[in-house]
Structure formats: structure tokens, C-alpha cells
Design a protein around this motif. Sequence first.
Motif, PDB file in Angstrom:
ATOM      1  N   ARG A  72      18.216  10.507   6.109  1.00 59.42           N
ATOM      2  CA  ARG A  72      19.283   9.931   5.291  1.00 59.42           C
ATOM      3  C   ARG A  72      18.671   8.973   4.279  1.00 59.42           C
ATOM      4  O   ARG A  72      17.764   8.210   4.608  1.00 59.42           O
ATOM      5  CB  ARG A  72      20.297   9.198   6.175  1.00 59.42           C
ATOM      6  CG  ARG A  72      21.007  10.118   7.151  1.00 59.42           C
ATOM      7  CD  ARG A  72      22.001   9.373   7.998  1.00 59.42           C
ATOM      8  NE  ARG A  72      22.629  10.250   8.968  1.00 59.42           N
ATOM      9  CZ  ARG A  72      23.593   9.866   9.806  1.00 59.42           C
ATOM     10  NH1 ARG A  72      24.020   8.609   9.786  1.00 59.42           N
ATOM     11  NH2 ARG A  72      24.112  10.730  10.650  1.00 59.42           N
ATOM     12  N   TYR A  73      19.186   9.033   3.067  1.00 59.05           N
ATOM     13  CA  TYR A  73      18.673   8.190   1.997  1.00 59.05           C
ATOM     14  C   TYR A  73      19.804   7.362   1.403  1.00 59.05           C
ATOM     15  O   TYR A  73      20.913   7.870   1.179  1.00 59.05           O
ATOM     16  CB  TYR A  73      18.057   9.043   0.880  1.00 59.05           C
ATOM     17  CG  TYR A  73      16.772   9.736   1.242  1.00 59.05           C
ATOM     18  CD1 TYR A  73      15.530   9.175   0.944  1.00 59.05           C
ATOM     19  CD2 TYR A  73      16.788  10.968   1.883  1.00 59.05           C
ATOM     20  CE1 TYR A  73      14.351   9.816   1.259  1.00 59.05           C
ATOM     21  CE2 TYR A  73      15.608  11.627   2.213  1.00 59.05           C
ATOM     22  CZ  TYR A  73      14.398  11.042   1.897  1.00 59.05           C
ATOM     23  OH  TYR A  73      13.228  11.679   2.217  1.00 59.05           O
ATOM     24  N   LEU A  74      19.521   6.097   1.139  1.00 56.02           N
ATOM     25  CA  LEU A  74      20.429   5.231   0.404  1.00 56.02           C
ATOM     26  C   LEU A  74      20.083   5.348  -1.074  1.00 56.02           C
ATOM     27  O   LEU A  74      18.931   5.159  -1.467  1.00 56.02           O
ATOM     28  CB  LEU A  74      20.266   3.780   0.864  1.00 56.02           C
ATOM     29  CG  LEU A  74      20.980   2.714   0.020  1.00 56.02           C
ATOM     30  CD1 LEU A  74      22.489   2.883   0.104  1.00 56.02           C
ATOM     31  CD2 LEU A  74      20.551   1.322   0.462  1.00 56.02           C
ATOM     32  N   VAL A  75      21.076   5.692  -1.888  1.00 57.73           N
ATOM     33  CA  VAL A  75      20.891   5.739  -3.337  1.00 57.73           C
ATOM     34  C   VAL A  75      21.307   4.386  -3.880  1.00 57.73           C
ATOM     35  O   VAL A  75      22.440   3.943  -3.667  1.00 57.73           O
ATOM     36  CB  VAL A  75      21.745   6.851  -3.971  1.00 57.73           C
ATOM     37  CG1 VAL A  75      21.516   6.901  -5.485  1.00 57.73           C
ATOM     38  CG2 VAL A  75      21.422   8.198  -3.344  1.00 57.73           C
ATOM     39  N   PHE A 103      28.901  -6.590  -7.493  1.00 57.73           N
ATOM     40  CA  PHE A 103      28.298  -6.045  -8.701  1.00 57.73           C
ATOM     41  C   PHE A 103      29.210  -4.960  -9.277  1.00 57.73           C
ATOM     42  O   PHE A 103      30.025  -4.357  -8.554  1.00 57.73           O
ATOM     43  CB  PHE A 103      26.897  -5.462  -8.432  1.00 57.73           C
ATOM     44  CG  PHE A 103      26.897  -4.195  -7.606  1.00 57.73           C
ATOM     45  CD1 PHE A 103      26.895  -2.948  -8.218  1.00 57.73           C
ATOM     46  CD2 PHE A 103      26.886  -4.252  -6.213  1.00 57.73           C
ATOM     47  CE1 PHE A 103      26.876  -1.781  -7.466  1.00 57.73           C
ATOM     48  CE2 PHE A 103      26.879  -3.092  -5.452  1.00 57.73           C
ATOM     49  CZ  PHE A 103      26.880  -1.858  -6.085  1.00 57.73           C
ATOM     50  N   ALA A 104      29.099  -4.716 -10.565  1.00 58.55           N
ATOM     51  CA  ALA A 104      29.912  -3.702 -11.239  1.00 58.55           C
ATOM     52  C   ALA A 104      29.186  -2.362 -11.200  1.00 58.55           C
ATOM     53  O   ALA A 104      28.075  -2.242 -11.733  1.00 58.55           O
ATOM     54  CB  ALA A 104      30.180  -4.118 -12.683  1.00 58.55           C
ATOM     55  N   ARG A 105      29.791  -1.399 -10.576  1.00 58.71           N
ATOM     56  CA  ARG A 105      29.196  -0.060 -10.511  1.00 58.71           C
ATOM     57  C   ARG A 105      29.203   0.595 -11.895  1.00 58.71           C
ATOM     58  O   ARG A 105      30.119   0.387 -12.688  1.00 58.71           O
ATOM     59  CB  ARG A 105      29.979   0.834  -9.549  1.00 58.71           C
ATOM     60  CG  ARG A 105      29.775   0.499  -8.082  1.00 58.71           C
ATOM     61  CD  ARG A 105      30.675   1.364  -7.215  1.00 58.71           C
ATOM     62  NE  ARG A 105      30.463   2.778  -7.475  1.00 58.71           N
ATOM     63  CZ  ARG A 105      29.616   3.549  -6.791  1.00 58.71           C
ATOM     64  NH1 ARG A 105      28.925   3.022  -5.799  1.00 58.71           N
ATOM     65  NH2 ARG A 105      29.484   4.824  -7.084  1.00 58.71           N
ATOM     66  N   ASP A 106      28.211   1.399 -12.164  1.00 60.88           N
ATOM     67  CA  ASP A 106      28.154   2.172 -13.397  1.00 60.88           C
ATOM     68  C   ASP A 106      29.217   3.264 -13.320  1.00 60.88           C
ATOM     69  O   ASP A 106      29.129   4.156 -12.469  1.00 60.88           O
ATOM     70  CB  ASP A 106      26.762   2.795 -13.555  1.00 60.88           C
ATOM     71  CG  ASP A 106      26.646   3.640 -14.816  1.00 60.88           C
ATOM     72  OD1 ASP A 106      27.633   3.726 -15.584  1.00 60.88           O
ATOM     73  OD2 ASP A 106      25.567   4.220 -15.025  1.00 60.88           O
ATOM     74  N   PRO A 107      30.245   3.235 -14.169  1.00 66.82           N
ATOM     75  CA  PRO A 107      31.328   4.223 -14.078  1.00 66.82           C
ATOM     76  C   PRO A 107      30.868   5.632 -14.403  1.00 66.82           C
ATOM     77  O   PRO A 107      31.548   6.609 -14.055  1.00 66.82           O
ATOM     78  CB  PRO A 107      32.351   3.723 -15.113  1.00 66.82           C
ATOM     79  CG  PRO A 107      31.550   2.901 -16.067  1.00 66.82           C
ATOM     80  CD  PRO A 107      30.465   2.261 -15.255  1.00 66.82           C
ATOM     81  N   ALA A 108      29.721   5.775 -15.032  1.00 66.55           N
ATOM     82  CA  ALA A 108      29.221   7.102 -15.386  1.00 66.55           C
ATOM     83  C   ALA A 108      28.468   7.765 -14.231  1.00 66.55           C
ATOM     84  O   ALA A 108      28.166   8.964 -14.294  1.00 66.55           O
ATOM     85  CB  ALA A 108      28.299   7.015 -16.604  1.00 66.55           C
ATOM     86  N   PHE A 109      28.180   6.999 -13.184  1.00 66.04           N
ATOM     87  CA  PHE A 109      27.418   7.570 -12.071  1.00 66.04           C
ATOM     88  C   PHE A 109      28.306   8.461 -11.212  1.00 66.04           C
ATOM     89  O   PHE A 109      29.424   8.107 -10.855  1.00 66.04           O
ATOM     90  CB  PHE A 109      26.822   6.474 -11.198  1.00 66.04           C
ATOM     91  CG  PHE A 109      26.080   6.999  -9.996  1.00 66.04           C
ATOM     92  CD1 PHE A 109      24.773   7.435 -10.120  1.00 66.04           C
ATOM     93  CD2 PHE A 109      26.697   7.063  -8.763  1.00 66.04           C
ATOM     94  CE1 PHE A 109      24.079   7.922  -9.018  1.00 66.04           C
ATOM     95  CE2 PHE A 109      26.013   7.549  -7.645  1.00 66.04           C
ATOM     96  CZ  PHE A 109      24.705   7.976  -7.777  1.00 66.04           C
ATOM     97  N   SER A 110      27.785   9.638 -10.846  1.00 70.11           N
ATOM     98  CA  SER A 110      28.479  10.562  -9.942  1.00 70.11           C
ATOM     99  C   SER A 110      27.522  10.932  -8.827  1.00 70.11           C
ATOM    100  O   SER A 110      26.451  11.507  -9.078  1.00 70.11           O
ATOM    101  CB  SER A 110      28.919  11.825 -10.703  1.00 70.11           C
ATOM    102  OG  SER A 110      29.285  12.862  -9.791  1.00 70.11           O
ATOM    103  N   LEU A 111      27.879  10.617  -7.599  1.00 70.22           N
ATOM    104  CA  LEU A 111      27.008  10.931  -6.467  1.00 70.22           C
ATOM    105  C   LEU A 111      26.859  12.444  -6.305  1.00 70.22           C
ATOM    106  O   LEU A 111      25.775  12.928  -5.967  1.00 70.22           O
ATOM    107  CB  LEU A 111      27.565  10.314  -5.187  1.00 70.22           C
ATOM    108  CG  LEU A 111      26.682  10.476  -3.941  1.00 70.22           C
ATOM    109  CD1 LEU A 111      25.337   9.784  -4.141  1.00 70.22           C
ATOM    110  CD2 LEU A 111      27.395   9.918  -2.715  1.00 70.22           C
ATOM    111  N   SER A 112      27.931  13.198  -6.550  1.00 69.90           N
ATOM    112  CA  SER A 112      27.847  14.652  -6.402  1.00 69.90           C
ATOM    113  C   SER A 112      26.882  15.241  -7.429  1.00 69.90           C
ATOM    114  O   SER A 112      26.079  16.123  -7.107  1.00 69.90           O
ATOM    115  CB  SER A 112      29.232  15.290  -6.535  1.00 69.90           C
ATOM    116  OG  SER A 112      29.807  15.002  -7.793  1.00 69.90           O
TER     117      SER A 112
END
Length: 229
Positions: A72-75, A103-112
Amino acid sequence: MPAAAARAAEVDAEALLEAHGQAARPGPAVPIRPGVLEAVSQALRGPFRLRMTYGGKPREVEPYGVLLGARRYLVAREPASGEGYKHFRFDRIEAPEATETWFARDPAFSLSRHSARAFGSFHDDARHGRVTWRFAPEAAAQAGEWQFHPGQRVVREPDGALIVSFEASGWLEMAWHLYMWGDAVQVLEPKGLARIVEGWQRSDFEALPRCSQFVPTCQGGRVALHRGP
């Protein structure tokens, strides 16, 4: 229900079944220290920065998600070392603590989308590229039951063979999976992956993989992975 919401509901249902002892994940996995999952989960819900020791060094990261697999990896992002996304192995995380620093997450990030860059949970940007496999006609039906990659493209050939192509990295994890198919699969590209599996494609398997990477014969049948010639 939108596709994204349906996938999330399916994952939530699996997690609930596991929590109630009504489902299990068979197969090998690397043990994780107690408290790591709880701390990561708490940080993700914030989202809060996560403080931990990794590789013998103190780190403070911004968690974005988890990649599940044999490992398992933490991104996460590590603000102190740049803006890119890093992968931290769960079994190497020590003394994790969810801070109260939001913290403010990057809205452009998609884990999928991020996870789709690899075949499994290991990412290797240097080897990311087009992958093409050809499954022999006798294996095409079983191969057609699989989703090898969320972005895969499938083509049936006139002789009944199945061509599967996608873009990803992770040659070693691909080779581990391909071994189960014996000589019923041919790696057309990349050349590097073809060299890795060359000489390891057996012809004496009594069953082809079905349904699950960890339970090859879930629909019945037998498999003899190391039977002599």
C-alpha cells in the motif's frame, strides 16, 4: 447514479463488509504497523497534514489518497521538497500523526487518473508508455472477463485472439500477472517487458486465470503452477 459515485459506493460497500468480518482480501500482503491506517485516514478526512518518520527522517506531508495492492502506498505532496506527488510505502511509515494543520487540496488532482498511470500500485514514470498483449484464441474468453487497466482497448482478431492495449508503467507487476497465463499470452510491446517474460511462459498450466488475481480458479478447475514436464 453517476459512474464515479457508483464506483465510490462499491468501494464503501467493500470496506463495510470487511469491517464487519463478512469479506476478506485473499493473497499476499505486507503487514502494516498498528495505527498507520487510522492516522492516514484521519489526515485524509481533514484534510490535514500528516507528520511521520519515513526512511529514518521526519517528514510532514499533505495526503491525497492511498493506492491498494500487495503493497500500500500513500500518495502525498511534501511541501518542503517540491510540488510533485510522492508515494510512501505504508510498511515504512513510522510514528504517524495527523496534525491540526489544514491544507487546500489541488482541485485538479484525480486519484483515479493518477493510479491509472501504473498497472499496479508501483509507479515508474521512466517506463510509462503503451502496452499491448495478445491472448491466444483458446485464452480469449477468459481474458475477455478481465479489466487489466481502466483505460484498456480491446480488439478481437479474425482467428479469435484478443488484443489488449493500454498505457501504464509497472513492468514487474505486469510480469507477475502475465506468468499466470502461461504461453497463452504474447507481449507485443514494450520490448523491455517482452524481454522480462521471455523464457518464463509455461505450456503445462491446467487452468487459465479466472476472475481474481489472487484466486485464479474461482469458477472451478485446477491449476498446477510448478508441475514438472
